[in-house]
Enzyme design. Structure first.
Site, short mmCIF file in Angstrom:
data_model
loop_
_atom_site.label_atom_id
_atom_site.label_comp_id
_atom_site.label_asym_id
_atom_site.label_seq_id
_atom_site.Cartn_x
_atom_site.Cartn_y
_atom_site.Cartn_z
N TYR A 170 -6.88 15.44 -10.43
CA TYR A 170 -6.30 14.28 -11.05
C TYR A 170 -4.96 14.81 -12.09
CZ TYR A 170 -4.94 10.51 -13.84
OH TYR A 170 -4.23 9.45 -14.57
N ASN B 264 3.42 3.03 -10.68
CA ASN B 264 2.27 3.00 -11.81
C ASN B 264 0.87 3.27 -10.90
OD1 ASN B 264 0.44 2.02 -13.78
ND2 ASN B 264 -0.04 0.55 -12.21
N ASP C 271 0.78 -1.24 0.02
CA ASP C 271 -0.02 -0.04 0.27
C ASP C 271 0.90 1.24 -0.05
OD1 ASP C 271 -1.67 2.09 0.58
OD2 ASP C 271 -2.64 1.43 2.31
N SER D 286 3.17 8.69 -15.75
CA SER D 286 2.50 10.11 -15.67
C SER D 286 1.32 9.92 -16.52
CB SER D 286 3.38 11.01 -16.15
OG SER D 286 2.79 12.44 -16.07
N LYS E 210 -0.63 14.57 -11.68
CA LYS E 210 0.15 14.07 -12.94
C LYS E 210 1.18 15.33 -13.29
CE LYS E 210 -1.08 9.92 -13.34
NZ LYS E 210 -0.16 8.74 -12.86
#
Length: 260
Positions: free
Chosen positions: A138, A73, A50, A124, A142
């Site tokens: 979100y 990822n 985690d 990314s 990135k």
């Protein structure tokens, strides 16, 4: 062949990447919050991990041993207007998408630095360089990951450690089928949300295609930093590079069929 640890390997792009790298003969350590979701993956090792937990990350370092390549990822997405997205969700996205990647970097790169060898590959997105409406948080995670990666590339490059960023476009993994969304019954942004409906998975880039780009980036002898992945990502990033802001805004609205 390299010993490669991948976060978020239970489904989607992480699973496809684990399969591709294992197929190429690498020693893959697949990780996920629930290790039982990895049971059918034909990889060298499967670990519970985690990325939001310091304890879990430390345990993974102890269990994994030497890691030549770290692939960050693990990520989540949510859809909402910036003026009303709950801060609990903002914190959640940053905890996983940014702080989780940084935890892994801090845990695994000291050994790479000491060996003067290794690779950190951060997954990314095209929205790490192009922001879209209703996914602003979100997108910002990135963008943050891109910034961390640029700094890390200069810091670790001195010690012979590569840092790579892969920037996919829309991936047909199902992540966009029903993302967490936050809209009120009479939300003024509902028309925008209706116009931003995503196409079917079949029109998106298959995760296996993106996984091949990730594997190519891992294996490349060249020190290429950014790897756009998927035809939509390549086209959007090429447009972003050659157009000024007003022209790109027009092109993006046209590409998204955005009447707003």
């Amino acid at each position: 062949m390299s010993r490669i640890l991948i976060t978020g390997s239970s489904k989607g792009l992480g699973r496809a990447t684990a399969l591709e790298l294992a197929r190429r003969g690498h020693e893959v350590i697949a990780t996920a919050r629930k290790v039982e979701t990895l049971a059918d993956l034909p990889v060298a090792e499967r670990l519970a991990l985690d990325v939001t937990s310091e304890t879990s990350v430390r345990r993974a370092v102890e269990q994994a041993g030497r890691v030549d390549v770290l692939i960050n990822n693990a990520a989540e997405i949510a859809v909402a207007p910036l003026e009303s997205i709950p801060f609990e969700e903002v914190r959640n996205l940053y905890e996983i998408n940014v702080f989780g990647a940084l935890r892994m970097i801090q845990a695994f790169t000291p050994a790479m630095r000491e060996r003067r060898a290794g690779t950190v590959l951060n997954v990314s997105s095209v929205v790490g360089r192009i922001s879209l409406p209703l996914t602003g948080i979100y997108c910002s995670t990135k963008w943050a990951l891109e910034a961390l990666s640029e700094s890390l590339r200069l810091e670790l490059g001195h010690f012979g450690v590569r840092v790579v960023v892969v920037e996919p476009g829309q991936i047909g993994t199902g992540a966009l089928d029903a993302p967490r969304a936050y809209f009120s019954e009479k939300d003024p942004y509902l028309p925008l949300a209706a116009s931003r409906k995503y196409g079917p998975r079949e029109q998106m880039t298959p995760p296996e295609t993106i996984a091949r780009t990730i594997a190519d980036a891992v294996e490349s002898p060249e020190r290429q930093f950014r790897w756009p992945a998927g035809p939509d990502a390549e086209a959007l990033l090429a447009s972003r590079a050659k157009l000024d802001d007003p022209a790109f805004d027009t092109a993006l609205r046209s590409a998204l069929n955005l009447q707003w």
